[in-house]
Design a protein around this motif. Structure first.
Motif, PDB file in Angstrom:
ATOM      1  N   ALA A 116       9.516   2.880   6.827  1.00  0.00           N
ATOM      2  CA  ALA A 116       9.145   3.544   8.086  1.00  0.00           C
ATOM      3  C   ALA A 116       9.960   3.368   9.333  1.00  0.00           C
ATOM      4  O   ALA A 116      10.323   4.349  10.038  1.00  0.00           O
ATOM      5  N   VAL A 117      10.627   1.925   9.338  1.00  0.00           N
ATOM      6  CA  VAL A 117      11.232   1.798  10.389  1.00  0.00           C
ATOM      7  C   VAL A 117      12.468   2.760  10.798  1.00  0.00           C
ATOM      8  O   VAL A 117      12.977   3.066  11.789  1.00  0.00           O
ATOM      9  N   ARG A 118      13.175   3.267   9.472  1.00  0.00           N
ATOM     10  CA  ARG A 118      14.184   4.214   9.540  1.00  0.00           C
ATOM     11  C   ARG A 118      13.927   5.676   9.420  1.00  0.00           C
ATOM     12  O   ARG A 118      14.757   6.659   9.055  1.00  0.00           O
ATOM     13  N   ALA A 136       1.572   4.204  -0.489  1.00  0.00           N
ATOM     14  CA  ALA A 136       3.296   4.177  -0.215  1.00  0.00           C
ATOM     15  C   ALA A 136       3.667   2.802   0.007  1.00  0.00           C
ATOM     16  O   ALA A 136       2.970   1.618   0.367  1.00  0.00           O
ATOM     17  N   VAL A 137       4.839   2.585  -0.589  1.00  0.00           N
ATOM     18  CA  VAL A 137       5.230   1.254  -0.828  1.00  0.00           C
ATOM     19  C   VAL A 137       6.587   1.112   0.485  1.00  0.00           C
ATOM     20  O   VAL A 137       7.486   1.806   0.011  1.00  0.00           O
ATOM     21  N   ASN A 138       6.152   0.718   1.456  1.00  0.00           N
ATOM     22  CA  ASN A 138       7.007   0.707   2.610  1.00  0.00           C
ATOM     23  C   ASN A 138       7.895  -0.624   2.651  1.00  0.00           C
ATOM     24  O   ASN A 138       7.616  -1.414   1.671  1.00  0.00           O
ATOM     25  N   THR A 175       3.936   1.647  12.366  1.00  0.00           N
ATOM     26  CA  THR A 175       5.060   2.303  12.278  1.00  0.00           C
ATOM     27  C   THR A 175       5.036   3.474  11.607  1.00  0.00           C
ATOM     28  O   THR A 175       5.578   4.712  11.872  1.00  0.00           O
ATOM     29  N   THR A 176       4.393   3.627  10.642  1.00  0.00           N
ATOM     30  CA  THR A 176       4.191   4.931   9.684  1.00  0.00           C
ATOM     31  C   THR A 176       3.174   5.958  10.326  1.00  0.00           C
ATOM     32  O   THR A 176       3.721   7.068  10.533  1.00  0.00           O
TER      33      THR A 176
END
Ligand SMILES: Nc1nc2c(ncn2[C@@H]2O[C@H](COP(=O)(O)OP(=O)(O)O)[C@@H](O)[C@H]2O)c(=O)[nH]1
Ligand SMILES: [Mg+2]
Length: 305
Positions: free
Chosen positions: A223-225, A187-189, A58-59
């Protein structure tokens, strides 16, 4: 070689064919590399790793969109484990990436892991080299982060981005998995989750205990948003700037090249060994060893001559 010429002139089909040749260790491999090599060394290679489901794909998808807005040409290499369970995930990635499929400035390729220990294979590195020669500004390499693969990404990426999620456990696990050693950017997703801040704090504290020239940024993303992605790119670019200014880039690239030569020699040795064992004299040596007429060291001497 016509195929290389076509690829260098921007033909996508030629690029796809060349990559297949590289991946399948084609007999023309050495001559292909000879032609490609002078055109390499310009791309930025970003490696993304982290536990399965963390949001790497996603990222990557979001990074591609942002980099395209900046006018950069982007290639994605997704290294999937040979596990049969990965089928669904690859399909998911493909669907997600579909919006980029018609963009001539984007090239996406999935590779199997053929490395001996399930890590990034030598072929993966040469696929990246091919994309570099093809003129992509940024090459994103996504590896399913389990064990050795995570460490292998060090052998090819200029900047390693480790993606974590709150449920990927506490910071102790991050340390155990060796992620602390390889990360240039964290990155803390899925930072929509409440435990995100706790994980960020723990990692920041761990980083605080280390003494390095480069202070690893710990960034929150969703990432989704598409949240936090611009900041992630800024963090990665800051690392790229650090590499250049500090001179660390040269050291890194030297190490990559040493590894590259070592990989080639190992690959050759393992080929010639296979050949030697299959030959009649090889079989004799093995028989003598079995009969205790010679010892393994003597056998190795005989096999290698
Ligand atoms: N809640 C939430 N879900 C996310 C986020 N980013 C990705 N996901 C979801 O997490 C799942 C795994 O994502 P994926 O990118 O395939 O992870 P990968 O295995 O690391 O490549 C998918 O269902 C995504 O939609 C996020 O920021 N928040
Ligand atoms: Mg993925």
């Amino acid at each position: 070689m016509q195929l290389v010429k076509d690829m260098l002139s921007g033909q996508r089909l030629a690029l796809a064919r060349l990559i297949s040749k590289v991946e399948n260790r084609d007999e023309d491999l050495a001559s292909i590399m000879e032609l490609l090599y002078p055109h390499t060394g310009k791309a930025q290679i970003w490696g993304l790793t982290g536990p399965p489901g963390a949001g790497k794909s996603t990222t990557v998808d979001r990074l591609v969109t942002h980099l395209r807005t900046q006018g950069k040409k982007v290639a994605v290499v997704a290294v999937d484990p040979s596990s049969p369970f990965s089928g669904g995930a690859i399909l998911g990635d493909r669907i997600r990436m579909q919006q980029h499929a018609t963009d001539p400035g984007v090239f996406i390729r999935s590779l199997g892991t053929r490395g001996k220990h399930g890590g990034l294979s030598h072929a993966t590195k040469e696929v990246v080299l091919t994309l570099d020669a093809a003129g992509f500004d940024v090459i994103l390499v996504e590896t399913a982060g389990v064990g050795q693969t995570e460490l292998d990404i060090l052998r090819l990426a200029h900047t390693v981005i480790v993606i974590l999620v709150p449920e990927s456990g506490d910071s102790i696990q991050v340390m155990k998995a060796g992620l602390m050693e390889i990360a240039d950017v964290f990155a803390v997703n899925k930072c929509d989750r409440p435990e995100a801040d706790k994980l960020v704090r723990e990692i920041v504290n761990m980083i605080g205990m280390e003494h390095r020239d480069w202070t690893i940024p710990v960034l929150k993303t969703e990432a989704v948003r598409d949240a936090g992605i611009a900041e992630l790119i800024a963090g990665i670019e800051a690392h790229q700037g650090y590499l250049t200014q500090s001179g660390a880039r040269q050291g890194k690239v030297r190490t990559f090249l040493k590894n590259e030569i070592a990989d080639i020699l190992m690959e050759r040795l393992s080929h010639s060994l296979e050949f030697a064992f299959d030959s009649s004299s090889g079989k004799e040596v093995l028989q003598d060893l079995l009969d205790r007429k010679i010892d393994p060291y003597k056998a190795a001497d005989l096999i290698s001559t």
